[in-house]
Motif scaffolding. Structure first.
Motif, short mmCIF file in Angstrom:
data_model
loop_
_atom_site.label_atom_id
_atom_site.label_comp_id
_atom_site.label_asym_id
_atom_site.label_seq_id
_atom_site.Cartn_x
_atom_site.Cartn_y
_atom_site.Cartn_z
N THR A 263 -9.43 0.13 -3.99
CA THR A 263 -8.40 0.19 -5.03
C THR A 263 -7.24 1.07 -4.56
O THR A 263 -6.06 0.70 -4.71
CB THR A 263 -9.00 0.75 -6.33
OG1 THR A 263 -10.08 -0.09 -6.73
CG2 THR A 263 -7.96 0.80 -7.45
N ALA B 64 -5.11 -0.62 -1.81
CA ALA B 64 -4.17 -1.59 -2.39
C ALA B 64 -2.99 -0.86 -3.05
O ALA B 64 -1.83 -1.23 -2.87
CB ALA B 64 -4.89 -2.48 -3.39
N GLY C 246 -3.26 -2.97 1.26
CA GLY C 246 -4.20 -4.02 0.85
C GLY C 246 -4.45 -5.06 1.94
O GLY C 246 -5.45 -5.77 1.91
N SER D 212 -8.26 -5.36 -7.10
CA SER D 212 -7.03 -5.43 -6.32
C SER D 212 -7.25 -5.64 -4.83
O SER D 212 -6.31 -5.91 -4.10
CB SER D 212 -6.20 -4.15 -6.55
OG SER D 212 -6.98 -3.01 -6.30
N LYS D 213 -8.46 -5.49 -4.37
CA LYS D 213 -8.73 -5.70 -2.93
C LYS D 213 -10.21 -5.97 -2.70
O LYS D 213 -11.07 -5.19 -3.10
CB LYS D 213 -8.28 -4.48 -2.11
CG LYS D 213 -8.59 -4.62 -0.63
CD LYS D 213 -7.88 -3.55 0.19
CE LYS D 213 -8.37 -3.57 1.64
NZ LYS D 213 -8.32 -4.89 2.30
#
Ligand code: TZP
Ligand code: MG
Length: 237
Positions: A167, A170, A175, A201-202
């Motif tokens: 997280t 990113a 990311g 998010s990643k």
């Protein structure tokens, strides 16, 4: 674009899906032959190999690395060397993996040149962001679970710790740097680790394992099961 006739760089990006880290110690390798184990693991579907030998004499390590490189090249799989950047330079393999106590990314880059892969171990967000800023090509994040392979109890971060690092990567604009998680990952928990450790998010690109393959009764079957887990992983995003 490169001039016509110039040697083309490898076009295929590395696949970190099933990342094998080797171990030559008797507790993990037993009396098996490391080269034979790696050959079986490649047959089973390992996509990246890191030769990790903390104790071997330089000449023996170089000789084994050359044997492993002959096998990995045949399959288009990158061979990385743990810690010993000079061995990677001598063998001409695809790169190195360095820890927090090893050579800096910058120094390794100077020795290896631009086309090579430099991976870094990170246990904290700070380490991960710094490695990305330094130009690491991928990160190994962990230790996920306590493991007899590396008796390191201070950096056990669990799947939630991995997720927090992803997280942050990113959020800080990193990311795009591929990541694998490492430590206690095996054929039984790979699917749940991939799901639990990936952040909205990643995602992780893959899993890195030692004993799950090297100590397996059937390394090819173990690698194949891990490849199946990665292929079907319910990775959020
Ligand atoms: N770095 C963090 S944990 C670890 C390394 C090299 C060893 C992982 O071994 P295993 O057998 O996959 O748990
Ligand atoms: Mg190291």
């Amino acid at each position: 674009a490169p001039a016509e006739g110039a040697a083309a760089p490898p076009t295929r990006p590395p696949n970190y899906g099933v990342y094998l880290v080797t171990d030559s110690t008797p507790t993990i390798l037993g009396d098996r032959d490391l080269v034979a184990v790696v050959e079986a693991a490649l047959r089973g579907g390992v996509t990246c190999v890191q030769y990790r030998d903390k104790h071997g004499e330089r000449e023996a390590v170089v000789a084994t690395a050359r044997q492993l490189h002959a096998l990995t090249r045949r399959r288009g799989v990158p061979l990385l060397i743990n810690d010993r950047v000079e061995v990677a330079v001598e063998v001409g393999c695809e790169g190195v993996h360095i820890g927090q106590d090893d050579m800096s990314v910058q120094e390794a880059r100077k020795l290896l040149g631009d086309g090579k892969i430099i991976g870094v171990t990170a246990s904290t967000t700070k380490e991960a962001i710094k490695a990305c800023q330094d130009g690491a090509d991928y990160l190994g994040i962990g230790t996920v679970y306590a493991t007899a392979t590396k008796k390191d109890t201070k950096s056990i971060i669990g799947p939630a710790g991995v997720r927090a690092i992803l997280t942050a990567m990113a959020a800080y604009g990193h990311g795009g740097v591929p990541t694998v998680c490492i430590g206690g990952v095996n054929t039984s928990n790979a699917t749940s680790v991939l799901a639990q450790a990936s952040s909205p998010s990643k995602s992780l690109e893959g899993i890195a394992v030692v004993s799950a393959v090297v100590a397996a009764a059937d390394p090819a079957a173990a690698a194949s099961q891990l490849a199946g887990a990665v292929a079907t992983a319910a990775i959020p995003v």
